[in-house]
Write a protein that holds these residues in place. Structure first.
Motif, PDB file in Angstrom:
ATOM      1  N   ALA A 102       0.827  -1.208   0.000  1.00 36.04           N
ATOM      2  CA  ALA A 102       0.000   0.000   0.000  1.00 36.04           C
ATOM      3  C   ALA A 102       0.862   1.259   0.000  1.00 36.04           C
ATOM      4  N   LEU A 103       1.928   1.259   0.801  1.00 35.13           N
ATOM      5  CA  LEU A 103       2.827   2.401   0.830  1.00 35.13           C
ATOM      6  C   LEU A 103       3.511   2.601  -0.518  1.00 35.13           C
ATOM      7  N   ALA A 104       3.904   1.523  -1.160  1.00 33.66           N
ATOM      8  CA  ALA A 104       4.544   1.614  -2.467  1.00 33.66           C
ATOM      9  C   ALA A 104       3.579   2.171  -3.511  1.00 33.66           C
ATOM     10  N   ARG A 105       2.319   1.701  -3.463  1.00 30.88           N
ATOM     11  CA  ARG A 105       1.313   2.236  -4.396  1.00 30.88           C
ATOM     12  C   ARG A 105       1.087   3.717  -4.131  1.00 30.88           C
ATOM     13  N   GLU A 106       1.052   4.097  -2.857  1.00 30.89           N
ATOM     14  CA  GLU A 106       0.819   5.494  -2.511  1.00 30.89           C
ATOM     15  C   GLU A 106       1.949   6.382  -3.010  1.00 30.89           C
ATOM     16  N   SER A 107       3.138   5.840  -3.134  1.00 27.69           N
ATOM     17  CA  SER A 107       4.264   6.610  -3.654  1.00 27.69           C
ATOM     18  C   SER A 107       4.189   6.795  -5.159  1.00 27.69           C
ATOM     19  N   GLY A 108       3.241   6.123  -5.816  1.00 32.13           N
ATOM     20  CA  GLY A 108       3.094   6.238  -7.261  1.00 32.13           C
ATOM     21  C   GLY A 108       3.793   5.145  -8.039  1.00 32.13           C
ATOM     22  N   ALA A 109       4.324   4.143  -7.358  1.00 32.96           N
ATOM     23  CA  ALA A 109       5.062   3.074  -8.037  1.00 32.96           C
ATOM     24  C   ALA A 109       4.126   2.004  -8.573  1.00 32.96           C
ATOM     25  N   ASP A 110       4.606   1.262  -9.554  1.00 34.82           N
ATOM     26  CA  ASP A 110       3.978   0.010  -9.967  1.00 34.82           C
ATOM     27  C   ASP A 110       4.504  -1.076  -9.033  1.00 34.82           C
ATOM     28  N   VAL A 111       3.625  -1.921  -8.513  1.00 35.50           N
ATOM     29  CA  VAL A 111       4.046  -2.878  -7.497  1.00 35.50           C
ATOM     30  C   VAL A 111       3.803  -4.315  -7.953  1.00 35.50           C
ATOM     31  N   LEU A 112       4.625  -5.194  -7.442  1.00 39.02           N
ATOM     32  CA  LEU A 112       4.509  -6.620  -7.696  1.00 39.02           C
ATOM     33  C   LEU A 112       4.522  -7.344  -6.358  1.00 39.02           C
ATOM     34  N   ASP A 113       3.489  -8.131  -6.104  1.00 37.86           N
ATOM     35  CA  ASP A 113       3.383  -8.875  -4.856  1.00 37.86           C
ATOM     36  C   ASP A 113       4.184 -10.160  -4.973  1.00 37.86           C
ATOM     37  N   GLY A 114       5.274 -10.228  -4.183  1.00 35.23           N
ATOM     38  CA  GLY A 114       6.137 -11.399  -4.215  1.00 35.23           C
ATOM     39  C   GLY A 114       5.707 -12.501  -3.269  1.00 35.23           C
ATOM     40  N   GLY A 115       4.627 -12.268  -2.498  1.00 35.86           N
ATOM     41  CA  GLY A 115       4.109 -13.295  -1.616  1.00 35.86           C
ATOM     42  C   GLY A 115       4.946 -13.476  -0.362  1.00 35.86           C
ATOM     43  N   ILE A 116       4.765 -14.657   0.246  1.00 31.74           N
ATOM     44  CA  ILE A 116       5.456 -15.013   1.484  1.00 31.74           C
ATOM     45  C   ILE A 116       6.430 -16.147   1.182  1.00 31.74           C
ATOM     46  N   VAL A 117       7.642 -16.037   1.704  1.00 34.98           N
ATOM     47  CA  VAL A 117       8.654 -17.086   1.559  1.00 34.98           C
ATOM     48  C   VAL A 117       9.061 -17.534   2.949  1.00 34.98           C
TER      49      VAL A 117
ATOM     50  N   ALA B 164      16.553 -16.495  -1.662  1.00 35.51           N
ATOM     51  CA  ALA B 164      17.455 -16.076  -2.740  1.00 35.51           C
ATOM     52  C   ALA B 164      16.794 -16.259  -4.100  1.00 35.51           C
ATOM     53  N   GLY B 165      16.083 -17.364  -4.280  1.00 32.38           N
ATOM     54  CA  GLY B 165      15.394 -17.588  -5.551  1.00 32.38           C
ATOM     55  C   GLY B 165      14.322 -16.552  -5.800  1.00 32.38           C
ATOM     56  N   ALA B 166      13.569 -16.204  -4.760  1.00 30.94           N
ATOM     57  CA  ALA B 166      12.526 -15.192  -4.906  1.00 30.94           C
ATOM     58  C   ALA B 166      13.132 -13.833  -5.223  1.00 30.94           C
ATOM     59  N   LEU B 167      14.247 -13.506  -4.588  1.00 38.89           N
ATOM     60  CA  LEU B 167      14.918 -12.237  -4.870  1.00 38.89           C
ATOM     61  C   LEU B 167      15.413 -12.184  -6.307  1.00 38.89           C
TER      62      LEU B 167
ATOM     63  N   ALA C 246      20.684 -14.575   1.892  1.00 39.31           N
ATOM     64  CA  ALA C 246      19.882 -14.728   0.678  1.00 39.31           C
ATOM     65  C   ALA C 246      20.270 -13.708  -0.368  1.00 39.31           C
ATOM     66  N   LEU C 247      20.592 -12.490   0.058  1.00 40.30           N
ATOM     67  CA  LEU C 247      21.016 -11.454  -0.890  1.00 40.30           C
ATOM     68  C   LEU C 247      22.277 -11.887  -1.627  1.00 40.30           C
ATOM     69  N   VAL C 248      23.232 -12.417  -0.896  1.00 43.37           N
ATOM     70  CA  VAL C 248      24.466 -12.922  -1.525  1.00 43.37           C
ATOM     71  C   VAL C 248      24.147 -14.130  -2.402  1.00 43.37           C
TER      72      VAL C 248
ATOM     73  N   GLY D 245      23.810 -10.969  -5.313  1.00 51.55           N
ATOM     74  CA  GLY D 245      23.809  -9.555  -4.988  1.00 51.55           C
ATOM     75  C   GLY D 245      24.838  -9.267  -3.924  1.00 51.55           C
ATOM     76  N   GLY D 246      24.823  -8.079  -3.446  1.00 48.66           N
ATOM     77  CA  GLY D 246      25.733  -7.682  -2.377  1.00 48.66           C
ATOM     78  C   GLY D 246      25.150  -6.524  -1.612  1.00 48.66           C
ATOM     79  N   GLY D 247      25.657  -6.304  -0.433  1.00 52.03           N
ATOM     80  CA  GLY D 247      25.145  -5.210   0.379  1.00 52.03           C
ATOM     81  C   GLY D 247      25.739  -5.231   1.756  1.00 52.03           C
ATOM     82  N   GLU D 248      25.006  -4.702   2.702  1.00 51.93           N
ATOM     83  CA  GLU D 248      25.510  -4.582   4.065  1.00 51.93           C
ATOM     84  C   GLU D 248      24.344  -4.561   5.045  1.00 51.93           C
ATOM     85  N   THR D 249      24.640  -4.990   6.255  1.00 49.65           N
ATOM     86  CA  THR D 249      23.674  -4.907   7.346  1.00 49.65           C
ATOM     87  C   THR D 249      23.935  -3.625   8.118  1.00 49.65           C
TER      88      THR D 249
END
Length: 421
Positions: A223-238, A246-249, A276-278, A282-286
């Motif tokens: 809902a917040l993403a839609r309110e921002s004007g974005a197109d959204v895709l529901d990825g469900g629950i994993v 990782a597969g869902a990402l 899962a990000l790795v 992908g890559g990133g940080e906590t």
């Protein structure tokens, strides 16, 4: 995938225990975003909330001609006409009428927005004349130039009006419409994929077990993403399995500019976001943020998609989205993040807390002896939804403001303007 900029790393912070400030966290999250360059042309009526993709230069002067600023009488004042001057009323001009010449020594009845007749140099307010037998008598001196909106005094031809990256709101629509624009170029909408992680979560329509509950984070972030004007895709629950996450990402990264997950960002046995990000290449940080609720978060990227891992408790997810989400969305749009708007109000009661983190809490406005104050709702806790619904907004308490005494000033961020970032 973008990396963290040196400026993001260098932001100062006096936070304890190795925590980083909210500003640092937002800068680090935004550093992984790649500005969306694709654009499309849309009708002006469809441009609200979109991001302008090219500069707008005026092609018409505003006003397009000299016009009357009010209802009154157009006449020639020259060096000035004294009170008591009498003039015959030779005609009438309303907005949209063809221009009339002004007979010498006469006046024309003129209405707001009408074109100034040839030969006239002023408009006298109707309140400053008396009228009888087809004539007016000035009740105060008339001076040249009074009550005339000059051609181009608002906007001149060739003037830069709007710049790329500006979110289009009703004000911009009015300006573009006045310039005769039927269409405008905007950036394509941001595509956001949202999924929840957690073996205890169930989607609506599924049967609850003894140790499960319905997922509220995903619907909220969608809902917040839609309110921002974005197109959204529901990825469900994993469920809590790093390979499944990782597969869902990976799937979402193929079609989304931003992937948002909730849950699994801390350091527990079932917190798999970073792994899962790795695993999704992908890559990133906590991040450990001096924020309550919402201390942990994971930021990064998978290919050209930005990744944002938010806490699993709903209030923490909301507060994190309002900061980190706004920073990432602004970076994707190529604009600066809009800070949360707020007002300083006294707290109507004491609030005991430990210093060290910026704290947000649901609150409502109350009236005390004709003045506004705020009351924090609920007993605290980032998993409580009922106080959030009953609240008028969020209070922000600065890191070193502890304890908070009755009557102390805090910053109140109202919900009335929506959650849009």
């Amino acid at each position: 995938m973008s990396g963290v900029t040196e400026s993001a790393k260098a932001l100062p912070c006096d936070c304890p225990d190795g925590l980083i400030s909210i500003e640092q966290a937002c800068s680090r999250a935004a550093a992984y975003a790649t500005v969306i360059r694709e654009r499309e042309e849309v009708l002006l009526g469809q441009a609200l909330g979109r991001i302008l993709a090219e500069p707008v230069v005026s092609v018409l002067p505003l006003p397009p001609f000299d016009q009357s600023a009010m209802d009154g009488y157009a006449l020639r004042a020259g060096d000035g006409l004294p009170s008591g001057t009498s003039l015959a009323v030779a005609g009438r001009m309303a907005a949209g009428d063809e221009e009339l010449p002004l007979p010498q020594g006469s006046a024309l009845r003129i209405l707001t927005g009408a074109r100034i007749p040839r030969g006239a140099d002023t408009v006298v307010m109707q309140e400053n004349v008396t009228r009888a037998s087809g004539r007016i008598i000035l009740t105060r001196m008339a001076r040249s130039g009074d009550n005339i909106r000059r051609r181009g005094e608002d906007v001149e031809v060739g003037e830069a009006l709007l710049q790329p990256g500006e979110p289009i709101d009703a004000r911009h629509v009015a300006l573009l419409a006045a310039q005769g624009y039927e269409r405008t170029w905007v950036r394509r909408r941001i595509r956001i994929g949202v999924l929840s992680t957690g073996s205890e979560l169930r989607a609506h329509g599924e049967r609850l077990g003894e140790s499960s509950f319905f997922d509220s984070n995903r619907p909220m972030i969608l809902a917040l993403a839609r309110e921002s004007g974005a197109d959204v895709l529901d990825g469900g629950i994993v469920r809590d399995d790093p390979q499944l996450i990782a597969g869902a990402l990976s799937e979402l990264a193929r079609c989304c500019d931003l992937i948002v997950t909730t849950g699994g960002v801390s350091v527990g046995d079932e917190d798999h976001s970073m792994v899962a990000l790795v695993g999704a290449r992908g890559g990133g940080e906590t991040l450990k943020i001096a924020l309550k609720p919402g201390k942990p978060a994971v930021v990064g990227g998978i290919g050209s998609a930005t990744y944002l891992g938010l806490p699993g408790n709903p209030v923490a997810a909301l507060v994190s989205w309002l900061h980190l989400g706004s920073a990432v969305l602004a970076a994707l749009d190529g604009r600066r993040a809009r800070p949360l708007s707020g007002m300083r109000l006294p707290l109507m009661h004491a609030f005991n807390r430990r210093p060290g983190r910026t704290e947000f809490a649901p609150a409502r406005i109350v009236q005390i002896d004709g003045s506004s104050a705020v009351e924090i709702l609920g007993r605290g806790g980032s998993a409580r939804l009922k106080p959030l619904v009953a609240a008028d907004g969020l209070v922000r308490i600065e890191p070193l403001h502890a304890p908070v005494a009755e009557g102390d000033q805090v910053t109140f961020h109202p919900f009335r303007d929506g959650f849009s970032v």
